[in-house]
Design an enzyme around this catalytic site. Structure first.
Site, PDB file in Angstrom:
ATOM      1  CE1 TYR A 184     -55.208   8.431  54.249  1.00  0.00           C
ATOM      2  CE2 TYR A 184     -55.975  10.567  53.647  1.00  0.00           C
ATOM      3  CZ  TYR A 184     -55.892   9.030  53.391  1.00  0.00           C
ATOM      4  OH  TYR A 184     -56.634   8.457  52.507  1.00  0.00           O
ATOM      5  CG  ASN A 221     -57.241  -0.375  48.137  1.00  0.00           C
ATOM      6  OD1 ASN A 221     -57.808   0.612  48.065  1.00  0.00           O
ATOM      7  ND2 ASN A 221     -57.524  -1.251  48.941  1.00  0.00           N
ATOM      8  CB  SER A 241     -55.674  11.042  49.518  1.00  0.00           C
ATOM      9  OG  SER A 241     -56.563  11.729  50.230  1.00  0.00           O
ATOM     10  NE  ARG A 300     -62.123  -0.816  57.495  1.00  0.00           N
ATOM     11  CZ  ARG A 300     -61.220  -1.726  58.165  1.00  0.00           C
ATOM     12  NH1 ARG A 300     -61.976  -2.756  58.774  1.00  0.00           N
ATOM     13  NH2 ARG A 300     -59.905  -1.672  58.071  1.00  0.00           N
ATOM     14  CE  LYS A 302     -53.673   7.518  50.979  1.00  0.00           C
ATOM     15  NZ  LYS A 302     -53.421   6.105  50.551  1.00  0.00           N
TER      16      LYS A 302
HETATM   17  N1  LIG Z   1     -62.836   6.011  50.479  1.00  0.00           N
HETATM   18  C1  LIG Z   1     -62.227   7.160  50.139  1.00  0.00           C
HETATM   19  O1  LIG Z   1     -63.059   8.272  50.075  1.00  0.00           O
HETATM   20  C2  LIG Z   1     -60.654   7.256  50.024  1.00  0.00           C
HETATM   21  C3  LIG Z   1     -60.279   8.896  49.843  1.00  0.00           C
HETATM   22  C4  LIG Z   1     -58.870   9.223  49.612  1.00  0.00           C
HETATM   23  C5  LIG Z   1     -58.136   7.840  49.565  1.00  0.00           C
HETATM   24  N2  LIG Z   1     -58.528   6.696  49.887  1.00  0.00           N
HETATM   25  C6  LIG Z   1     -57.612   5.642  49.908  1.00  0.00           C
HETATM   26  O2  LIG Z   1     -58.064   4.376  49.460  1.00  0.00           O
HETATM   27  C7  LIG Z   1     -57.557   3.226  50.063  1.00  0.00           C
HETATM   28  C8  LIG Z   1     -58.701   2.276  50.380  1.00  0.00           C
HETATM   29  O3  LIG Z   1     -59.488   2.963  51.432  1.00  0.00           O
HETATM   30  P1  LIG Z   1     -61.024   2.520  51.820  1.00  0.00           P
HETATM   31  O4  LIG Z   1     -61.778   3.671  51.616  1.00  0.00           O
HETATM   32  O5  LIG Z   1     -61.631   1.547  50.928  1.00  0.00           O
HETATM   33  O6  LIG Z   1     -60.903   1.924  53.290  1.00  0.00           O
HETATM   34  P2  LIG Z   1     -61.407   0.507  53.931  1.00  0.00           P
HETATM   35  O7  LIG Z   1     -60.906   0.890  55.448  1.00  0.00           O
HETATM   36  O8  LIG Z   1     -62.742   0.018  53.469  1.00  0.00           O
HETATM   37  O9  LIG Z   1     -60.072  -0.440  53.242  1.00  0.00           O
HETATM   38  C9  LIG Z   1     -58.932  -0.442  53.460  1.00  0.00           C
HETATM   39  C10 LIG Z   1     -58.543  -1.902  53.687  1.00  0.00           C
HETATM   40  O10 LIG Z   1     -57.070  -1.830  53.770  1.00  0.00           O
HETATM   41  C11 LIG Z   1     -56.895  -2.898  54.833  1.00  0.00           C
HETATM   42  N3  LIG Z   1     -55.566  -2.557  55.689  1.00  0.00           N
HETATM   43  C12 LIG Z   1     -55.271  -1.722  56.476  1.00  0.00           C
HETATM   44  N4  LIG Z   1     -54.221  -1.650  56.814  1.00  0.00           N
HETATM   45  C13 LIG Z   1     -53.367  -2.540  56.311  1.00  0.00           C
HETATM   46  C14 LIG Z   1     -52.330  -3.131  56.521  1.00  0.00           C
HETATM   47  N5  LIG Z   1     -51.355  -2.800  57.152  1.00  0.00           N
HETATM   48  N6  LIG Z   1     -51.898  -4.335  55.772  1.00  0.00           N
HETATM   49  C15 LIG Z   1     -52.864  -4.836  54.799  1.00  0.00           C
HETATM   50  N7  LIG Z   1     -54.072  -4.277  54.731  1.00  0.00           N
HETATM   51  C16 LIG Z   1     -54.400  -3.303  55.481  1.00  0.00           C
HETATM   52  C17 LIG Z   1     -58.034  -2.847  55.930  1.00  0.00           C
HETATM   53  O11 LIG Z   1     -58.385  -4.228  56.667  1.00  0.00           O
HETATM   54  C18 LIG Z   1     -59.231  -2.506  54.813  1.00  0.00           C
HETATM   55  O12 LIG Z   1     -59.748  -3.683  54.233  1.00  0.00           O
HETATM   56  C19 LIG Z   1     -56.849   3.554  51.511  1.00  0.00           C
HETATM   57  O13 LIG Z   1     -55.460   3.806  50.921  1.00  0.00           O
HETATM   58  C20 LIG Z   1     -57.194   4.963  51.567  1.00  0.00           C
HETATM   59  O14 LIG Z   1     -56.204   5.845  52.280  1.00  0.00           O
HETATM   60  C21 LIG Z   1     -59.903   6.503  50.240  1.00  0.00           C
END
Ligand SMILES: NC(=O)c1ccc[n+]([C@@H]2O[C@H](COP(=O)([O-])OP(=O)(O)OC[C@H]3O[C@@H](n4cnc5c(N)ncnc54)[C@H](O)[C@@H]3O)[C@@H](O)[C@H]2O)c1
Length: 300
Positions: free
Chosen positions: A165, A100, A152, A200, A169
């Site tokens: 990105y 994740n 994504s 965030r 993905k």
């Molecule tokens: N939020 C969305 O709508 C959305 C949409 C598509 C994909 N995603 C994907 O979902 C996943 C979670 O994203 P989110 O929206 O909760 O964002 P977020 O920033 O709240 O959470 C991501 C977490 O990953 C951690 N992280 C980042 N790089 C890291 C690393 N190298 N090693 C370990 N931890 C690391 C961060 O500290 C953070 O806590 C991501 O892969 C993101 O690309 C999110």
């Protein structure tokens, strides 16, 4: 049927915030022991601290659950090793792995630097490899595993300013398509998610009114089912977010078969383009030869 994680051990990368935190709390509530990995950095890949992973572990423990923190950057192989070792040394197994962790480096392709490309592939693609490669021998040996990769809609459909990105993905889906075939006989399922949630990460690109409504908690029930023993899927992509759930698939359109005694011309292609480019009756595939329906009929 009740979806339970009693006796199960889960590791979740990037579980210190956003979606990963929500998954960790829910799996722990349902009985899973959880390794909470997080780098504790910012949304662009900078910095790092133990605070985020520790805070989620504290939340799980104060609700009566079991969890341990794993700090560090999942793009480093040794973080994958230490995360899996935390599961094995504390609880003797690893049943669920959720890849994740993620960051963004959004920028138009014309302005993208090599570093913007490399760091996105390091965190999303190499990070996924590091987690899965360390978990795989344990899951094979115990003949059970549920892996979920976080893709994504930028990977499935594309998004302006996200060539790095989006490509990373989509790479995760290519990884899933092959690994699902290697895991099948060991009862290891590999599925993928395209989430949509206010976190965030999305706060960097989406308006506040959407962010407030799109809670990670809308995504979590689908993920919880997808990584449970109850879910039969292997190699599927699901979308979840803000009250919308659907499956996504790479489909094959109807096949136009021609006599191979003679090579067709480009003009023949033009004359038959409507038929060749049609998606009428398109089918999901298990691999390059067998449709998903054919595979399911033989194996389920
Ligand atoms: N939020 C969305 O709508 C959305 C949409 C598509 C994909 N995603 C994907 O979902 C996943 C979670 O994203 P989110 O929206 O909760 O964002 P977020 O920033 O709240 O959470 C991501 C977490 O990953 C951690 N992280 C980042 N790089 C890291 C690393 N190298 N090693 C370990 N931890 C690391 C961060 O500290 C953070 O806590 C991501 O892969 C993101 O690309 C999110």
């Amino acid at each position: 049927m009740t979806v339970s994680f009693e006796g199960r051990v889960a590791a979740i990368t990037g579980a210190g915030g956003g979606l990963g935190r929500s998954y960790a709390l829910e799996l722990a509530k349902r009985g899973a022991k959880v390794v909470v990995n997080d780098l504790g950095g910012d949304e662009f890949g900078g910095g790092g601290s133990n605070h985020m992973a520790n805070a989620v572990v504290d939340e799980i423990r104060s609700a009566g659950g079991e969890a341990v923190a794993n700090f560090g950057d999942i793009s480093k192989y040794e973080t994958g090793t230490s995360m899996v070792e935390a599961a094995i040394s504390n609880w003797g197994r690893l049943d669920v792995l959720i890849c994740n962790a993620g960051i963004l480096r959004d920028v138009s392709f014309a302005k993208m630097t090599e570093e913007d490309w490399d760091i996105i592939f390091a965190v999303h693609v190499k990070g996924m490899f590091n987690a899965c490669h360390n978990a795989w021998p344990h899951m094979r040996e115990q003949k059970y595993g549920r892996i979920m990769l976080t893709s994504s809609t930028s990977g499935t459909w594309g998004n302006f300013g996200q060539t790095n990105y989006g490509a990373a993905k989509t790479a995760m889906l290519g990884f899933m398509n092959s690994l699902k075939q290697e895991g099948e006989k060991y009862n290891i399922h590999v599925n993928a998610l395209t989430p949509a949630a206010g976190t965030r990460l999305t706060a960097t690109v989406l308006p506040d009114e959407w962010l407030d409504k799109a809670k990670p908690e809308f995504v979590t029930p689908l993920v919880t089912y997808l990584v449970s023993e109850n879910c039969p899927d292997n190699g599927s992509i699901y979308h979840a977010g803000m009250g919308r759930y659907h499956r996504t698939a790479l489909m094959r359109g109807p096949v136009t078969e021609v006599d191979t005694d003679e090579v067709k011309t480009a003009e023949w292609m033009e004359d038959n383009w409507d038929q060749i480019s049609s998606l009428d009756g398109a089918e999901a595939m298990w691999n390059g030869r067998v449709t998903q329906a054919e595979y399911d009929a033989q194996n389920k």
